[in-house]
Design an enzyme around this catalytic site. Structure first.
Site, PDB file in Angstrom:
ATOM      1  N   GLU A 155      62.088  33.659  21.321  1.00  0.00           N
ATOM      2  CA  GLU A 155      60.773  33.186  20.874  1.00  0.00           C
ATOM      3  C   GLU A 155      60.061  34.258  20.048  1.00  0.00           C
ATOM      4  OE1 GLU A 155      57.259  33.615  22.879  1.00  0.00           O
ATOM      5  OE2 GLU A 155      58.116  34.096  24.828  1.00  0.00           O
TER       6      GLU A 155
ATOM      7  N   SER B  60      50.235  24.880  30.673  1.00  0.00           N
ATOM      8  CA  SER B  60      50.981  25.144  29.444  1.00  0.00           C
ATOM      9  C   SER B  60      51.883  23.981  29.047  1.00  0.00           C
ATOM     10  CB  SER B  60      51.841  26.392  29.631  1.00  0.00           C
ATOM     11  OG  SER B  60      52.629  26.600  28.478  1.00  0.00           O
TER      12      SER B  60
ATOM     13  N   LYS C  22      54.659  34.157  34.910  1.00  0.00           N
ATOM     14  CA  LYS C  22      53.763  35.316  34.895  1.00  0.00           C
ATOM     15  C   LYS C  22      52.829  35.237  36.077  1.00  0.00           C
ATOM     16  CE  LYS C  22      53.555  35.854  29.982  1.00  0.00           C
ATOM     17  NZ  LYS C  22      53.557  34.476  29.480  1.00  0.00           N
TER      18      LYS C  22
HETATM   19  N1  PSU Z   1      56.279  35.937  27.638  1.00  0.00           N
HETATM   20  C1  PSU Z   1      55.845  37.189  27.372  1.00  0.00           C
HETATM   21  N2  PSU Z   1      54.790  37.321  26.528  1.00  0.00           N
HETATM   22  C2  PSU Z   1      54.213  36.237  25.908  1.00  0.00           C
HETATM   23  C3  PSU Z   1      54.676  34.912  26.205  1.00  0.00           C
HETATM   24  C4  PSU Z   1      55.708  34.835  27.078  1.00  0.00           C
HETATM   25  O1  PSU Z   1      56.378  38.160  27.910  1.00  0.00           O
HETATM   26  O2  PSU Z   1      53.320  36.423  25.103  1.00  0.00           O
HETATM   27  C5  PSU Z   1      54.069  33.674  25.533  1.00  0.00           C
HETATM   28  C6  PSU Z   1      55.174  32.609  25.445  1.00  0.00           C
HETATM   29  O3  PSU Z   1      55.349  32.301  24.085  1.00  0.00           O
HETATM   30  C7  PSU Z   1      54.657  31.419  26.218  1.00  0.00           C
HETATM   31  C8  PSU Z   1      53.193  31.577  25.990  1.00  0.00           C
HETATM   32  O4  PSU Z   1      55.195  30.200  25.757  1.00  0.00           O
HETATM   33  O5  PSU Z   1      52.984  32.990  26.167  1.00  0.00           O
HETATM   34  C9  PSU Z   1      52.397  30.730  26.954  1.00  0.00           C
HETATM   35  O6  PSU Z   1      51.133  30.467  26.419  1.00  0.00           O
HETATM   36  P1  PSU Z   1      50.223  29.301  27.045  1.00  0.00           P
HETATM   37  O7  PSU Z   1      49.973  29.742  28.451  1.00  0.00           O
HETATM   38  O8  PSU Z   1      48.977  29.283  26.207  1.00  0.00           O
HETATM   39  O9  PSU Z   1      51.001  28.025  26.935  1.00  0.00           O
HETATM   40 MN    MN Z   2      47.080  27.127  27.992  1.00  0.00          MN
END
Ligand code: PSU
Ligand code: MN
Length: 305
Positions: free
Chosen positions: A27, A142, A161
Site C-alpha cells: 500500500e 474503516s 492498530k
Molecule cells: N498501517 C500503517 N500505517 C498507516 C496505515 C496502515 O502502519 O498509515 C493506513 C492504511 O492505509 C489503512 C489506513 O488502510 O491507515 C486506515 O485509515 P482509516 O482508519 O481512515 O480507514
Molecule cells: Mn475512518
C-alpha cells in the site's frame, strides 16, 4: 496487457503475473500519510528489497497524476514519498483521483481493490483500519473492513492498530466472513505490541499452511479477503502496557483538536510518534518489514502447485 485506460502495470510485475510467479502488493497511504519523510522513503525501498530477497516481485500501488500504478519505479516511489497534499484514497474516491488527475496514497481498501484488479493475491501492510474507539458515537469504521469482506486478497498485517477498538473490529470481520489468522501465536498481536488480551480466532504456523487454507477456500468458492496477523518481532516491540498510556494521550489530543474522519488515523500515528519520541516509528518500520517478508513467503507458497 492493458487492464483499463487508467492503469499502468510495471513491466516486471506484468511479467511475473503472466508467468504465474509470486507477486506481493504494497500500500502507499503508509508512505503518503503514515510516516514522515525520509523514513517513509527508506521503508518503502526496504520492503520492496525484502520481498525480492524472498523470491517474489513487489508491486507498490499508488495513484500518480491520475494513473493507477501497479508497481512504482524507484524514482516514482521517491517522488511519492516527498509529494505534498497527496490524497488518502479508499474505495469511495479512488476513481475520483483517476478522473481528476490527482495523486494519492492507497489505503488497505483501495490497495486490495487494485491488487485484485491486477490479479495479485497477497498484500503486505502495517495495520489495517478498523472500528475506532467510540465508534458507537462517531460511526468511524474503516472501509478496510468492508473491502476485506468482498475482495479476495490475503492481507498480511501486524494485527489491528491498538488505537482501534480491537474487539469490535474482530466482531465486524467475523460478520463479514473474514478469517483472521494469527501467525504462530494464540493471541492477537496489537501492531506495536506482540500481545493483546484477545484470543486468536484462528492460528496457523507457516506460510504453506496459510496457502493451503486459501486453496481450500477457493475450492469451495468462498471469496473475500483473509487477514493474517503477524506479530512484530520481539526485539522491536513496545509492550502493550506502555503503549496503552501513549494511545490514550494521543486520543485525548485528537478529541481536543476536533480531529474527525479520514484525518484520525494519520493524526494519531503522528501524535504517537511525537509522544514516543520516534520509538513508535522504529517499531512501525520493523513490523512492516516483517510483514513484507512473510507475505512474500505466502505468495511463494501459493505459486507452488
Ligand atoms: N498501517 C500503517 N500505517 C498507516 C496505515 C496502515 O502502519 O498509515 C493506513 C492504511 O492505509 C489503512 C489506513 O488502510 O491507515 C486506515 O485509515 P482509516 O482508519 O481512515 O480507514
Ligand atoms: Mn475512518
Amino acid at each position: 496487457m492493458t487492464l483499463n485506460p487508467f492503469t499502468d502495470i510495471a513491466p516486471e510485475v506484468e511479467q511475473a503475473l503472466d508467468a504465474g510467479k509470486p507477486v506481493v502488493a504494497l500500500e502507499s497511504t503508509i508512505i503518503t500519510h503514515g510516516m514522515p519523510y525520509p523514513d517513509n522513503s527508506r521503508m518503502a525501498a526496504d520492503v520492496e528489497a525484502i520481498i525480492a530477497e524472498e523470491g517474489a516481485v513487489p508491486a507498490t500501488i499508488a495513484i500518480v497524476d491520475g494513473r493507477l500504478k501497479i508497481g512504482l519505479s524507484a524514482n516514482e516511489r521517491e517522488a511519492l514519498a516527498q509529494v505534498k497534499g497527496a490524497m488518502k484514497l479508499s474505495r469511495a474516491d479512488l476513481a475520483f483521483a483517476l478522473a481528476e488527475g490527482r495523486t494519492g496514497g492507497t489505503t488497505v481498501a483501495a490497495t486490495m481493490l487494485a491488487a485484485h484488479l491486477a490479479g495479485i493475491k497477497v498484500f503486505a501492510t502495517g495495520g489495517i483500519g478498523g472500528v475506532h474507539k467510540g465508534a458507537e458515537l462517531s460511526f468511524d469504521i474503516s472501509a478496510d473492513l468492508e473491502e476485506l469482506g468482498r475482495t479476495s486478497v490475503i492481507v498480511v498485517s501486524a494485527g489491528a492498530k491498538a488505537i482501534l477498538d480491537i474487539e469490535k473490529t474482530l466482531e465486524v470481520l467475523e460478520t463479514k466472513g473474514v478469517p483472521v489468522v494469527v501467525h504462530g501465536a494464540d493471541v492477537l498481536p496489537a501492531f506495536w505490541s506482540r500481545q493483546s488480551p484477545i484470543k486468536a480466532p484462528l492460528r496457523l504456523d507457516s506460510a504453506e499452511a496459510i496457502a493451503g487454507f486459501q486453496r481450500a477456500r477457493e475450492a469451495i468458492g468462498v471469496n473475500g479477503g483473509m487477514l493474517i496477523a503477524n506479530p512484530i518481532p520481539a526485539a522491536d516491540e513496545i509492550p502493550a502496557e506502555r503503549m496503552a498510556g501513549y494511545i490514550s494521550e494521543a486520543i485525548a489530543r485528537a478529541t481536543k483538536d476536533g480531529v474527525t474522519g479520514k484525518a484520525v488515523t494519520p493524526y494519531l500515528l503522528s501524535e504517537i510518534l511525537d509522544i514516543t519520541k520516534g520509538e513508535s516509528l522504529k517499531a512501525n518500520i520493523a513490523l512492516v518489514e516483517n510483514n513484507a517478508r512473510f507475505a512474500a513467503r505466502i505468495a511463494v507458497a501459493l505459486a507452488i502447485r
